[in-house]
Design a protein around this motif. Structure first.
Motif, mmCIF file in Angstrom:
data_model
loop_
_atom_site.group_PDB
_atom_site.id
_atom_site.type_symbol
_atom_site.label_atom_id
_atom_site.label_comp_id
_atom_site.label_asym_id
_atom_site.label_seq_id
_atom_site.Cartn_x
_atom_site.Cartn_y
_atom_site.Cartn_z
ATOM 1 N N UNK A 65 0.824 -1.213 0.000
ATOM 2 C CA UNK A 65 0.000 0.000 0.000
ATOM 3 C C UNK A 65 0.855 1.258 0.000
ATOM 4 N N UNK A 66 2.143 1.124 0.298
ATOM 5 C CA UNK A 66 3.056 2.269 0.265
ATOM 6 C C UNK A 66 3.377 2.709 -1.157
ATOM 7 N N UNK A 67 3.040 1.861 -2.123
ATOM 8 C CA UNK A 67 3.249 2.220 -3.533
ATOM 9 C C UNK A 67 2.111 3.149 -3.941
ATOM 10 N N UNK A 68 2.289 4.423 -3.737
ATOM 11 C CA UNK A 68 1.230 5.413 -3.916
ATOM 12 C C UNK A 68 0.751 5.540 -5.355
ATOM 13 N N UNK A 69 1.575 5.166 -6.314
ATOM 14 C CA UNK A 69 1.195 5.284 -7.728
ATOM 15 C C UNK A 69 0.672 3.968 -8.298
ATOM 16 N N UNK A 70 0.541 2.956 -7.452
ATOM 17 C CA UNK A 70 0.133 1.633 -7.922
ATOM 18 C C UNK A 70 -1.289 1.662 -8.481
ATOM 19 N N UNK A 71 -1.422 1.331 -9.756
ATOM 20 C CA UNK A 71 -2.723 1.304 -10.424
ATOM 21 C C UNK A 71 -3.136 -0.131 -10.768
ATOM 22 N N UNK A 84 -6.406 -9.649 1.724
ATOM 23 C CA UNK A 84 -5.723 -8.539 1.066
ATOM 24 C C UNK A 84 -5.679 -7.378 2.057
ATOM 25 N N UNK A 85 -4.507 -6.761 2.275
ATOM 26 C CA UNK A 85 -4.438 -5.626 3.200
ATOM 27 C C UNK A 85 -5.406 -4.520 2.777
ATOM 28 N N UNK A 86 -6.252 -4.086 3.696
ATOM 29 C CA UNK A 86 -7.285 -3.074 3.402
ATOM 30 C C UNK A 86 -6.697 -1.794 2.824
ATOM 31 N N UNK A 87 -5.515 -1.388 3.303
ATOM 32 C CA UNK A 87 -4.912 -0.147 2.807
ATOM 33 C C UNK A 87 -4.531 -0.238 1.337
ATOM 34 N N UNK A 88 -4.422 -1.444 0.820
ATOM 35 C CA UNK A 88 -4.088 -1.632 -0.590
ATOM 36 C C UNK A 88 -5.324 -1.480 -1.477
ATOM 37 N N UNK A 89 -6.474 -1.743 -0.927
ATOM 38 C CA UNK A 89 -7.724 -1.737 -1.689
ATOM 39 C C UNK A 89 -8.204 -0.307 -1.929
ATOM 40 N N UNK A 90 -8.401 0.026 -3.177
ATOM 41 C CA UNK A 90 -8.896 1.362 -3.521
ATOM 42 C C UNK A 90 -9.729 1.276 -4.796
#
Length: 118
Positions: A65-71, A84-90
């Motif tokens: 989730x630290x990969x702020x530009x991850x699309x 799946x880590x919740x902070x990764x889910x967007x």
């Protein structure tokens, strides 16, 4: 140290796409993939990570989730476990999976990351 850990320690900071589909990678996804330093600069510009059809195991590290530009983050076809880590889910992660779903439809944002629940 697995092959993926070695790769993660040598990534150039300006790398935008990491496509390692079908490479017989084994072991866990190293948290260092998302947290590395290069030339005194911390962070990464990675916007796409493709790990499909390997033999990766363990859980998806929360550090992803630290990969702020991850699309795009594709990990299906592995032996990953856990949630799946919740902070990764967007809403924007793997958005192409949901292009035909109405914007007002309710959905679990983690559904776009393929990983078994148990």
């Amino acid at each position: 140290m697995n092959k993926l850990s070695l790769i993660a320690t040598h990534l150039p900071r300006l790398l935008l796409l990491l496509d390692l589909d079908n490479n017989n990678l084994v072991g866990p996804i190293p948290p260092s993939l998302a947290r590395f330093r290069s030339g005194g600069i911390e962070g990464s510009l990675l916007s796409e990570v493709w790990f499909q059809e390997n033999m990766l195991s363990g859980t998806i590290p929360a550090a992803m989730a630290d990969l702020k530009k991850l699309a795009n983050f594709y990990v299906d076809g592995n032996k990953l476990t856990g949630k799946v880590p919740r902070d990764l889910c967007s809403e924007t992660l793997n958005a192409d999976f949901f292009s035909n779903i109405p914007a007002d439809a309710q959905r679990d944002l983690c559904d776009s990351v393929a990983c078994p629940v148990n």
